[in-house]
Design a protein around this motif. Structure first.
Motif, mmCIF file in Angstrom:
data_model
loop_
_atom_site.group_PDB
_atom_site.id
_atom_site.type_symbol
_atom_site.label_atom_id
_atom_site.label_comp_id
_atom_site.label_asym_id
_atom_site.label_seq_id
_atom_site.Cartn_x
_atom_site.Cartn_y
_atom_site.Cartn_z
ATOM 1 N N ALA A 19 -9.772 -1.542 3.531
ATOM 2 C CA ALA A 19 -10.689 -0.970 4.544
ATOM 3 C C ALA A 19 -10.480 0.702 5.119
ATOM 4 C CB ALA A 19 -10.519 -1.468 5.746
ATOM 5 N N LEU A 20 -9.372 1.174 5.234
ATOM 6 C CA LEU A 20 -8.902 2.401 5.694
ATOM 7 C C LEU A 20 -9.558 3.575 4.407
ATOM 8 C CD1 LEU A 20 -6.215 2.497 7.704
ATOM 9 C CD2 LEU A 20 -8.292 2.196 8.782
ATOM 10 N N PRO A 21 -8.955 3.472 3.629
ATOM 11 C CA PRO A 21 -8.909 3.972 2.403
ATOM 12 C C PRO A 21 -10.725 3.928 2.233
ATOM 13 C CG PRO A 21 -7.225 2.292 1.585
ATOM 14 C CD PRO A 21 -7.440 1.980 3.063
ATOM 15 N N SER A 22 -11.576 2.910 2.168
ATOM 16 C CA SER A 22 -12.655 3.018 2.345
ATOM 17 C C SER A 22 -13.601 4.045 2.972
ATOM 18 C CB SER A 22 -13.185 1.654 1.896
ATOM 19 O OG SER A 22 -13.257 0.846 3.269
ATOM 20 N N LEU A 23 -13.030 4.354 3.964
ATOM 21 C CA LEU A 23 -13.394 4.732 5.302
ATOM 22 C C LEU A 23 -13.939 6.244 4.570
ATOM 23 C CD1 LEU A 23 -12.359 3.475 8.736
ATOM 24 C CD2 LEU A 23 -14.998 2.981 7.229
ATOM 25 N N LEU A 24 -12.196 6.879 3.468
ATOM 26 C CA LEU A 24 -12.318 8.041 3.325
ATOM 27 C C LEU A 24 -12.993 8.705 1.640
ATOM 28 C CD1 LEU A 24 -8.881 8.558 3.983
ATOM 29 C CD2 LEU A 24 -10.470 8.902 5.553
ATOM 30 N N GLN B 141 -8.691 -6.343 0.017
ATOM 31 C CA GLN B 141 -10.068 -5.980 0.893
ATOM 32 C C GLN B 141 -9.377 -5.323 2.721
ATOM 33 O OE1 GLN B 141 -13.053 -9.042 1.566
ATOM 34 N NE2 GLN B 141 -14.172 -8.328 -0.365
ATOM 35 N N ALA B 142 -8.624 -5.767 2.823
ATOM 36 C CA ALA B 142 -7.625 -5.587 4.277
ATOM 37 C C ALA B 142 -6.843 -4.135 3.885
ATOM 38 C CB ALA B 142 -6.683 -6.826 4.772
ATOM 39 N N LEU C 17 -5.812 1.941 -5.375
ATOM 40 C CA LEU C 17 -4.553 2.448 -5.644
ATOM 41 C C LEU C 17 -4.655 3.625 -5.050
ATOM 42 C CD1 LEU C 17 -2.148 0.587 -6.488
ATOM 43 C CD2 LEU C 17 -2.160 1.831 -9.308
ATOM 44 N N VAL C 18 -5.181 4.474 -5.574
ATOM 45 C CA VAL C 18 -5.029 6.207 -5.219
ATOM 46 C C VAL C 18 -5.085 5.919 -3.594
ATOM 47 C CG1 VAL C 18 -5.900 8.098 -5.239
ATOM 48 C CG2 VAL C 18 -5.322 6.995 -6.994
ATOM 49 N N GLY C 19 -5.965 5.019 -2.996
ATOM 50 C CA GLY C 19 -6.615 5.015 -1.829
ATOM 51 C C GLY C 19 -5.253 4.838 -1.088
ATOM 52 N N VAL C 20 -4.712 3.553 -1.758
ATOM 53 C CA VAL C 20 -4.257 2.726 -0.521
ATOM 54 C C VAL C 20 -2.552 3.527 -0.523
ATOM 55 C CG1 VAL C 20 -2.619 0.977 -0.359
ATOM 56 C CG2 VAL C 20 -5.247 0.722 -1.643
ATOM 57 N N LEU C 21 -2.112 3.945 -1.563
ATOM 58 C CA LEU C 21 -0.857 5.025 -1.923
ATOM 59 C C LEU C 21 -1.349 6.204 -0.920
ATOM 60 C CD1 LEU C 21 1.819 6.362 -2.901
ATOM 61 C CD2 LEU C 21 0.383 7.057 -5.260
ATOM 62 N N LEU C 22 -2.459 6.487 -0.269
ATOM 63 C CA LEU C 22 -2.755 8.334 -0.214
ATOM 64 C C LEU C 22 -2.529 7.817 1.938
ATOM 65 C CD1 LEU C 22 -3.590 10.791 0.822
ATOM 66 C CD2 LEU C 22 -6.202 9.906 0.049
#
Length: 456
Positions: free
Chosen positions: A220-225, A216-217, A256-261
């Motif tokens: 967090a930032l990818p979820s905002l996108l 979840q940590a 996984l894609v969001g964290v990589l980005l």
């Protein structure tokens, strides 16, 4: 030629003179003085003229071509490396993907080197120099110009003096890693779009709550996108086996894609942009350090308190090819001048009305006065009369070359011996060889018809 390249060539000339001794620079100094300006401007004009004469300007063009090719090679390696990270992270789809092993494969090395670069930037400013040295080495090898070897040390010293090397290296390092991360992201999306993957997490000593918190940590930032984050139930269930649920696979894939980005692509993009901004602002403040010994000693020659006349510099090791710097549109008229004739020879010969006589150059004052005049009013045709009974010393040849560069077209007149005397064949041969090296046409008859009409 950009301002950076001008300063670069100026620094290269300074280093060359520092290690190999002063260059033959009489004409370069005179042209710089005539052009005017402050001392840094004159030093640059002098250096650029010497660089053009000695082939360093062409070497710089070859080096820049090699640098672009070296950058292309490194870029290809970055793309291939990024693709390899993506393939290693997901595998062939036959086995479930351990999401944290995959994330470590995609981001681990990148984040370690990113942290190392940032710490080196703060404490030393030199981290990443190994990649910079690799690029410089490749650039020199691909340039295929022996003179290009003098350019890299001058560039490094100039950038270090203004503390721009860290930002130049930062642009290179972060741009290549950005390319690698984009390549990894593109391959990751391609694999996820064309293969079916199941995702699991495994542990022996950690609890499920730890993985829930970490997941979840990181999300967090990818979820905002707009990227999905697996629910708590999905995360717990994925600890036992890969969920055969479409929504679970999609949630893990987008996470996984969001964290990589967010953790891989965006930091490198921002850092590359920041380094580029610092480079641009620092480059605008680049200037010559006039306190350096190589520049300080040029002050009297380029901005003299009293003019120094004549040719008094050390002779060059070889004669340089004469190329006129005057176009037909800039020049006009015809001029005859003689160099160091004795008083017994009648001079000048009868001249056509449109041919001017510049007299005999037999002193520093007369040479300086004529060169200054030619710099303002260059002739279209210039004939230089020489007495071949004298040896073709390098001072006279340097003067001939300098006069020739001040006219659109030049011919050398090798005078006949007075009646009752004979020319020394060996000495005359020395004149022929020297003038052939200068690539100047010469003859033993008066070129008066050429001076008058422009053709023989």
């Amino acid at each position: 030629m950009t301002e950076l390249n001008n300063l670069w060539l100026t620094e290269t000339i300074r280093l060359r003179e520092e290690h190999a001794g002063p260059l033959e620079d009489l004409e370069a100094n005179r042209l710089a003085r005539n052009a005017g300006g402050d001392l840094p401007t004159r030093i640059q004009r002098r250096a650029l003229w010497l660089a053009e004469r000695d082939g360093l300007s062409d070497a710089l063009k070859h080096w820049l071509q090699g640098a672009r090719l070296a950058l292309l090679v490194l870029a290809v390696l970055a793309v291939v490396s990024g693709a390899g990270l993506a393939f290693a992270a997901l595998g062939d789809g036959q086995m479930p993907v351990n999401v944290f092993w995959a994330l470590g494969s995609l981001l681990g090395l990148n984040l370690i080197l990113l942290l190392s670069w940032a710490l080196g930037l703060v404490f030393a400013g030199e981290h990443g120099a190994s990649l910079g040295r690799l690029w410089l080495w490749l650039s020199e090898k691909l340039a295929r110009d022996a003179k290009a070897a003098q350019l890299a040390p001058a560039l490094i010293l100039m950038l270090q003096r203004h503390k721009l090397n860290r930002w130049a290296i930062g642009i290179l390092v972060n741009s290549l890693w950005l390319l690698a991360m984009l390549s990894a992201l593109a391959i990751l999306l391609t694999l996820l779009a064309t293969r079916r993957y199941g995702f699991v997490w495994e542990t022996t000593i950690l609890s499920a709550d730890t993985f829930i918190t970490v997941t979840q940590a990181l999300g967090a930032l990818p979820s905002l996108l707009g990227f999905n984050v697996p629910t708590v139930e999905m995360i717990r269930a994925s600890g036992d086996a890969a969920l055969n649920i479409e929504s679970a696979r999609q949630a893990w894939a987008t996470w996984l894609v969001g964290v990589l980005l967010v953790c891989g692509v965006v930091p490198r993009l921002l850092l590359a942009a920041f380094c580029l901004w610092r480079w641009k602002t620092g480059q605008a403040s680049l200037h010559l350090d006039l306190n350096l010994p190589g520049y300080a000693q040029l002050r009297e020659r380029l901005m003299p308190t009293s003019e120094r006349l004549g040719i008094s510099d050390a002779a060059p090791e070889q004669l340089h090819r004469v190329e006129s710097g005057v176009s037909d549109q800039q020049s006009d008229g015809a001029l005859l001048v003689a160099i160091e004739l004795d008083d017994q020879r009648p001079w000048p010969p009868p001249l056509p009305k449109n041919v001017s006589n510049a007299g005999v150059l037999d002193s520093r004052e007369s040479r300086h006065k004529l060169l200054e005049q030619l710099s303002r009013f260059p002739p279209a045709r210039l004939a230089i009369a020489c007495d071949p009974r004298r040896s073709p010393d390098r001072g006279s040849l340097a003067l001939i070359a300098e006069l020739a560069r001040s006219a659109s077209a030049t011919r050398v007149w090798l005078l006949q011996a007075p009646p009752g005397e004979a020319l020394d064949a060996e000495r005359l041969g020395d004149w022929h060889v020297a003038l052939q090296q200068l690539e100047l046409p010469f003859a033993d008859c008066a070129p008066l018809n050429w001076l008058e009409t422009g053709h023989d």
